[in-house]
Design a protein around this motif. Structure first.
Motif, PDB file in Angstrom:
ATOM      1  N   LYS A  26       0.813  -1.108   0.129  1.00  0.00           N
ATOM      2  CA  LYS A  26      -0.014  -0.012   0.149  1.00  0.00           C
ATOM      3  C   LYS A  26       0.872   1.168  -0.028  1.00  0.00           C
ATOM      4  N   LEU A  27       0.954   1.966  -1.086  1.00  0.00           N
ATOM      5  CA  LEU A  27       1.857   3.134  -1.302  1.00  0.00           C
ATOM      6  C   LEU A  27       1.036   4.495  -1.183  1.00  0.00           C
ATOM      7  N   THR A  28       1.712   5.317  -0.534  1.00  0.00           N
ATOM      8  CA  THR A  28       1.259   6.781  -0.456  1.00  0.00           C
ATOM      9  C   THR A  28       2.286   7.918  -0.949  1.00  0.00           C
ATOM     10  N   ILE A  29       1.841   8.633  -1.777  1.00  0.00           N
ATOM     11  CA  ILE A  29       2.617   9.700  -2.359  1.00  0.00           C
ATOM     12  C   ILE A  29       1.841  11.107  -2.186  1.00  0.00           C
ATOM     13  N   LYS A  30       2.497  12.104  -2.556  1.00  0.00           N
ATOM     14  CA  LYS A  30       1.762  13.439  -2.640  1.00  0.00           C
ATOM     15  C   LYS A  30       2.009  13.897  -3.930  1.00  0.00           C
ATOM     16  N   ARG A  31       0.982  14.175  -4.510  1.00  0.00           N
ATOM     17  CA  ARG A  31       0.751  14.959  -5.818  1.00  0.00           C
ATOM     18  C   ARG A  31      -0.047  16.333  -5.464  1.00  0.00           C
ATOM     19  N   ASP A  39      -3.372   0.234  -3.322  1.00  0.00           N
ATOM     20  CA  ASP A  39      -2.585  -0.869  -3.423  1.00  0.00           C
ATOM     21  C   ASP A  39      -1.957  -1.049  -4.817  1.00  0.00           C
ATOM     22  N   VAL A  40      -0.588  -1.645  -4.406  1.00  0.00           N
ATOM     23  CA  VAL A  40       0.110  -1.990  -5.781  1.00  0.00           C
ATOM     24  C   VAL A  40       0.668  -3.406  -5.662  1.00  0.00           C
ATOM     25  N   ARG A  41       0.672  -3.820  -6.872  1.00  0.00           N
ATOM     26  CA  ARG A  41       1.431  -5.108  -7.173  1.00  0.00           C
ATOM     27  C   ARG A  41       2.762  -4.895  -7.872  1.00  0.00           C
ATOM     28  N   ALA A  60       5.149  -2.351 -12.098  1.00  0.00           N
ATOM     29  CA  ALA A  60       4.398  -2.068 -11.007  1.00  0.00           C
ATOM     30  C   ALA A  60       2.816  -1.778 -11.467  1.00  0.00           C
ATOM     31  N   THR A  61       1.975  -2.339 -10.780  1.00  0.00           N
ATOM     32  CA  THR A  61       0.707  -2.349 -11.435  1.00  0.00           C
ATOM     33  C   THR A  61      -0.349  -1.847 -10.068  1.00  0.00           C
ATOM     34  N   SER A  62      -1.260  -0.885 -10.366  1.00  0.00           N
ATOM     35  CA  SER A  62      -2.289  -0.362  -9.488  1.00  0.00           C
ATOM     36  C   SER A  62      -3.202  -1.434  -9.227  1.00  0.00           C
TER      37      SER A  62
END
Length: 64
Positions: A26-31, A39-41, A60-62
């Motif tokens: 589970k990734l979190t970034i700031k945009r 979630d990312v595989r 990587a795939t969302s």
């Protein structure tokens, strides 16, 4: 800001001098100042060349 993540699953598959690592995070970034993510595989392929391990491919795939 670098992505921040929480690993949820990791499965290594070994074949001689090659390892395929399947990971779900589970990734979190700031945009534009707003936190986004989900979630990312991830699939990463590592190869041992001359006694050292190298990352030779990554994808990587969302997950929605």
């Amino acid at each position: 800001m670098a992505p921040k993540g929480t690993r949820r699953e990791r499965t290594p598959r070994v074949a001689g001098d090659t390892v395929i690592m399947l990971t779900r995070e589970k990734l979190t970034i700031k945009r534009d100042g707003t936190a986004v993510g989900g979630d990312v595989r991830l699939t990463r392929v590592y190869q041992r060349i001359g006694g050292q391990w190298y990352l030779t491919a990554s994808h990587a795939t969302s997950i929605r």
